[in-house]
Write a protein that holds these residues in place. Structure first.
Motif, PDB file in Angstrom:
ATOM      1  N   GLY A   1       1.281  -1.009   0.319  1.00 11.86           N
ATOM      2  CA  GLY A   1       0.196  -0.140   0.092  1.00 11.86           C
ATOM      3  C   GLY A   1       1.025   1.379   0.051  1.00 11.86           C
TER       4      GLY A   1
ATOM      5  N   PRO B   1       0.959   5.585   0.630  1.00 11.42           N
ATOM      6  CA  PRO B   1      -0.324   6.596  -0.019  1.00 11.42           C
ATOM      7  C   PRO B   1       0.001   7.037  -1.525  1.00 11.42           C
ATOM      8  N   GLY B   2      -0.494   7.040  -1.903  1.00  9.42           N
ATOM      9  CA  GLY B   2      -0.785   6.725  -3.545  1.00  9.42           C
ATOM     10  C   GLY B   2       0.223   8.480  -3.735  1.00  9.42           C
ATOM     11  N   PRO B   3       0.015   8.534  -4.961  1.00 10.09           N
ATOM     12  CA  PRO B   3       1.008   9.478  -5.740  1.00 10.09           C
ATOM     13  C   PRO B   3       0.469  10.770  -5.036  1.00 10.09           C
TER      14      PRO B   3
ATOM     15  N   GLY C   1      -2.031  11.037  -2.734  1.00 13.70           N
ATOM     16  CA  GLY C   1      -1.691  11.512  -1.051  1.00 13.70           C
ATOM     17  C   GLY C   1      -1.046  12.668   0.147  1.00 13.70           C
ATOM     18  N   LYS C   2      -1.479  12.807   0.724  1.00 15.59           N
ATOM     19  CA  LYS C   2      -0.899  13.326   1.769  1.00 15.59           C
ATOM     20  C   LYS C   2       0.732  13.181   1.824  1.00 15.59           C
ATOM     21  N   PRO C   3       1.486  14.090   1.397  1.00 16.94           N
ATOM     22  CA  PRO C   3       3.467  14.232   1.799  1.00 16.94           C
ATOM     23  C   PRO C   3       3.161  13.708   3.066  1.00 16.94           C
ATOM     24  N   ARG C   4       4.374  12.287   2.753  1.00 17.36           N
ATOM     25  CA  ARG C   4       4.645  11.627   3.743  1.00 17.36           C
ATOM     26  C   ARG C   4       5.941  12.189   4.828  1.00 17.36           C
ATOM     27  N   SER C   5       5.885  12.749   6.443  1.00 14.35           N
ATOM     28  CA  SER C   5       6.902  13.260   6.590  1.00 14.35           C
ATOM     29  C   SER C   5       7.317  12.048   7.680  1.00 14.35           C
ATOM     30  N   LEU C   6       8.266  12.282   8.475  1.00 16.64           N
ATOM     31  CA  LEU C   6       9.568  11.884   9.605  1.00 16.64           C
ATOM     32  C   LEU C   6       7.700  11.632  10.558  1.00 16.64           C
TER      33      LEU C   6
ATOM     34  N   ASP D   1       4.534  10.458   9.874  1.00 17.37           N
ATOM     35  CA  ASP D   1       4.118   8.459   9.731  1.00 17.37           C
ATOM     36  C   ASP D   1       4.104   8.345  11.409  1.00 17.37           C
TER      37      ASP D   1
ATOM     38  N   LEU E   1       9.840   6.267  15.459  1.00 18.26           N
ATOM     39  CA  LEU E   1      10.690   7.235  14.309  1.00 18.26           C
ATOM     40  C   LEU E   1      11.840   6.937  13.763  1.00 18.26           C
TER      41      LEU E   1
ATOM     42  N   PRO F   1      11.803   4.699  10.835  1.00 20.22           N
ATOM     43  CA  PRO F   1      11.675   4.073   9.475  1.00 20.22           C
ATOM     44  C   PRO F   1      11.708   3.177   8.856  1.00 20.22           C
TER      45      PRO F   1
END
Lengths: 326, 372
Positions: free
Chosen positions: A39, A41-43, A45-50, A53, A321, A323
């Motif tokens: 899965g 987040p798709g392109p 989707g919300k930007p992931r950050s540390l 997440d 924290l 990943p």
């Protein structure tokens, strides 16, 4: 969602090198092996950050939820102890000394005839205040000084290292007896100040070592080669990768600080009656452990649960924290 | 400082390119060694790079080869100004950047980029791929048309990765893919020079070819000059138009690819080329020269006097210990092919009358095998 292989023809617009640009089979496989069933987040989707997440991860972690609720409850009763107890911790009846549990007084009475339940609830304030504030002070002072020393090195680093050596040489209990016995104020602040004074070198040393390890990584060099400023290097690249050991040590230290407050109060140099603290109650109840074990067990149990909750919380945050551990 | 850096006209002493992009003169880096008690003082220096001259033309790819510890990577890090040079001069597009401060370097930073050796440590594990590739634009305040995110997707596509993997973390990629991310980051600012520090030596052999081809494609399409640092001679041969050979902090031979690989003059270049393993079929006769050196590179703290290679050279004479050979074009060399040697070898890699085997153990082994 589309995953894995990307059409090489699209990737290299007509260079005729499509074959060589193709992802190897194992590379494509590596992409399929995403946790959570491919899965993510798709392109759009919300930007992931540390941090976002980590928060999403923590919300799904039962250990985190349980101990976070415990800590929230502790904070709540520290702020409003009267919400769950109607009595006063200082209303004692010597005629009921060492009595066991009975209706309206579930934890029984201590050696002075005070209600153990009420005193345990009111004692949380001291412990939580000392633990949280002392850890905050130690963590901020120690990690900032340690991180700066580790990052810049040089003379400042040498001076700071020698100063921490001096502080490490001070025995905690002896230092407490000497320093706190001259202070007459019966509040938590001298205790917190004393813990910060003696505690920051430990965190500073951890932070320094951790920053020195992190700053040698190539990604720090890469950012430097891009022209990143020192503050950007420290905050964006070094701190997130150096913070894990600091969090772990700080949460473990938080537990020991609560215990240290209890120790100092037990020795008579921390808080003194009529202040209410688990340390004072443990100290007062320990001579009667055979006659009235409940007076010792309830504050001790509260202390143990509080320390455990903070340690488990720190552990969960540290894992979230990273990943790689997701 | 002007943003419009003018490129000075340059007499093409180096062949392929007419304009010089990067010019390094007498570059020196000595790492001090401190010792003593109670007060530490400088007791010596590791002479990692000593008096290196190098030029890279616009759009040219120059290979820098040599053994481990010969100062190749230090040279690369000096040029990208990750290290402060002890001496010498680094000139980029006519501008002296040898001791430029961070703010002064800002306009040049975006034009000189670096690709690192280890794709596992060169990407911040706590940032997403998008953030990693975006950060060069953030640091330098560049807003491409269509937004930074769009540019990141274009870059991911350019290096052969799925642009939808924008939000993933580096550990979700394989080594080859991570190196592609490193390439995308280096390309984010449209650089004119990329210093690639052993970009493929940490990768699988099968992945190496892909990344080398990607770099070559990038070079061809975008006209980026490369300083390609490697110890793998085959990769350098594939990639570089000119090659410089380093030994113990010094450039011992430099020239166009053909001169270095087919007409080498320096004994060390001969030895390096001879050490490249080749698969020979049974019916083929081996007609390449065979040179086997002995021992390790001497310590850069106390490098040998005169020619630094003399301690391992089979042609060394008294002169080599006293006079340091200058890096010059010796008779029989083509233009731009410079060699630092008093007693150069013949310009051929054909096998000679007798093998040069300096390793006593190997020699004894071969002699005993010959007797049987």
């Amino acid at each position: 969602m589309p995953d894995g292989r990307h059409e090489p023809e699209q990737a290299i617009a007509g260079t005729g090198m499509g074959g060589t640009m193709d992802l190897g089979v194992d590379e494509a496989e590596a992409l399929e092996k995403r946790p959570g069933g491919g899965g993510g987040p798709g392109p759009e989707g919300k930007p992931r950050s540390l941090w976002s997440d980590a928060w999403r991860d923590l919300r799904r972690n039962p250990v985190f939820i349980v101990f976070a609720l415990v800590i929230l409850f502790l904070v709540f009763i520290s702020l409003w102890p009267s919400a769950i107890t109607s009595g006063s911790p200082l209303t004692c009846d010597l005629s009921r000394a060492q009595e066991g549990s009975r209706s309206g007084h579930p934890f029984g009475f201590d050696g002075q005839g005070c209600d153990v339940y009420t005193r345990t609830v009111y004692g949380a304030r001291t412990s939580v205040a000392v633990g949280v504030l002392a850890t905050l002070g130690v963590a901020v002072l120690g990690s900032v000084l340690g991180a700066l020393a580790g990052f810049f090195g040089g003379v400042g680093d040498s001076v700071l290292s020698r100063i921490t050596d001096v502080f490490f040489a001070i025995p905690v209990v002896l230092g407490g007896l000497v320093l706190l016995s001259v202070i007459t104020s019966n509040t938590v602040w001298p205790v917190i100040g004393f813990i910060v004074l003696l505690g920051w070198p430990q965190l500073s040393r951890i932070a320094r070592g951790s920053v020195i390890t992190a700053k040698q990584n190539d990604y720090v060099q890469a950012a430097r080669a891009l022209g990143a400023s020192n503050s950007r290097l420290l905050l964006r690249h070094i701190a997130p990768n150096a913070v894990a050991p600091v969090i772990v040590v700080a949460t473990i230290a938080l537990g020991t600080y609560i215990a240290l407050e209890a120790t100092l109060s037990y020795l008579g140099v921390g808080l003194k009656p009529p202040s209410v603290s688990w340390g004072i109650d443990i100290s007062a109840a320990s001579p009667y452990i055979r006659n009235a074990p409940h007076a010792l067990l309830w504050p001790s149990g509260a202390l143990a649960i509080t320390v455990l909750a903070f340690i488990m919380l720190g552990d969960a945050v540290r894992d979230a924290l990273d990943p790689k551990l997701r | 400082m002007s943003d419009n850096l003018t490129l000075p006209a340059q007499q093409g002493s180096t062949g392929a390119s007419t304009e010089t992009l990067l010019k390094v003169e007498g570059l020196t880096k000595h790492f001090p060694i401190y010792g003593g008690f109670p007060i530490k003082r400088k007791v010596g220096a590791v002479q990692a790079v000593d008096n290196v001259d190098l030029t890279v033309g616009v759009g040219e790819s120059v290979g820098l080869v040599g053994e481990s510890g010969c100062g190749k990577s230090t040279t690369g890090r000096l040029i990208t100004r990750l290290l402060e040079p002890t001496g010498g001069r680094i000139e980029y597009a006519g501008q002296d950047i040898t001791h430029a401060k961070r703010k002064q370097l800002a306009p040049v930073r975006s034009e000189i980029q670096m690709i690192f050796q280890d794709p596992y440590s060169s990407l911040n594990p706590r940032q997403t791929v998008g953030t990693i590739i975006k950060s060069p634009m953030e640091v330098n305040g560049i807003d491409p048309a269509g937004g930074r995110e769009k540019r990141v997707r274009e870059l991911l596509e350019l290096v052969g990765l799925n642009p939808e993997h924008y939000n993933r973390f580096p550990h979700e990629f394989s080594g080859g893919q991570r190196q592609r991310i490193g390439v995308a980051r280096a390309l984010a600012l449209n650089p004119k020079l990329i210093v690639a520090d052993e970009p493929v030596s940490a990768l699988d052999v099968s992945i190496q070819a892909q990344v080398v081809n990607l770099l070559q494609k990038v070079q061809d399409e975008l006209g980026i000059a490369f300083l390609f640092i490697a110890h793998d001679l085959a990769v350098v041969r594939h990639f570089s138009q000119r090659v410089a050979v380093m030994y113990l902090g010094k450039v011992v031979e430099v020239g166009d690819r053909d001169s270095i690989y087919n007409r080498p003059r320096h004994p060390y270049t001969h030895a390096l080329l001879s050490a490249v393993p080749e698969v020979a079929m049974d019916d083929e006769t081996e007609n390449r020269e065979r040179i086997r050196l002995y021992g390790d590179v001497p310590s850069p703290i106390m490098p040998p006097s005169g020619c630094r290679f003399r301690t391992r050279c089979w042609k060394a004479q008294d002169k080599c210990a006293t006079d340091e050979p200058p890096l010059v074009q010796i008779s029989g060399n083509r233009d731009g092919h410079l060699t630092a040697c008093h007693f150069p070898e013949d310009p051929t890699t054909e096998s000679r009358g007798e093998d040069v085997v300096l390793d006593p153990a190997l020699k004894a082994l071969e002699e005993s095998a010959g007797k049987d």
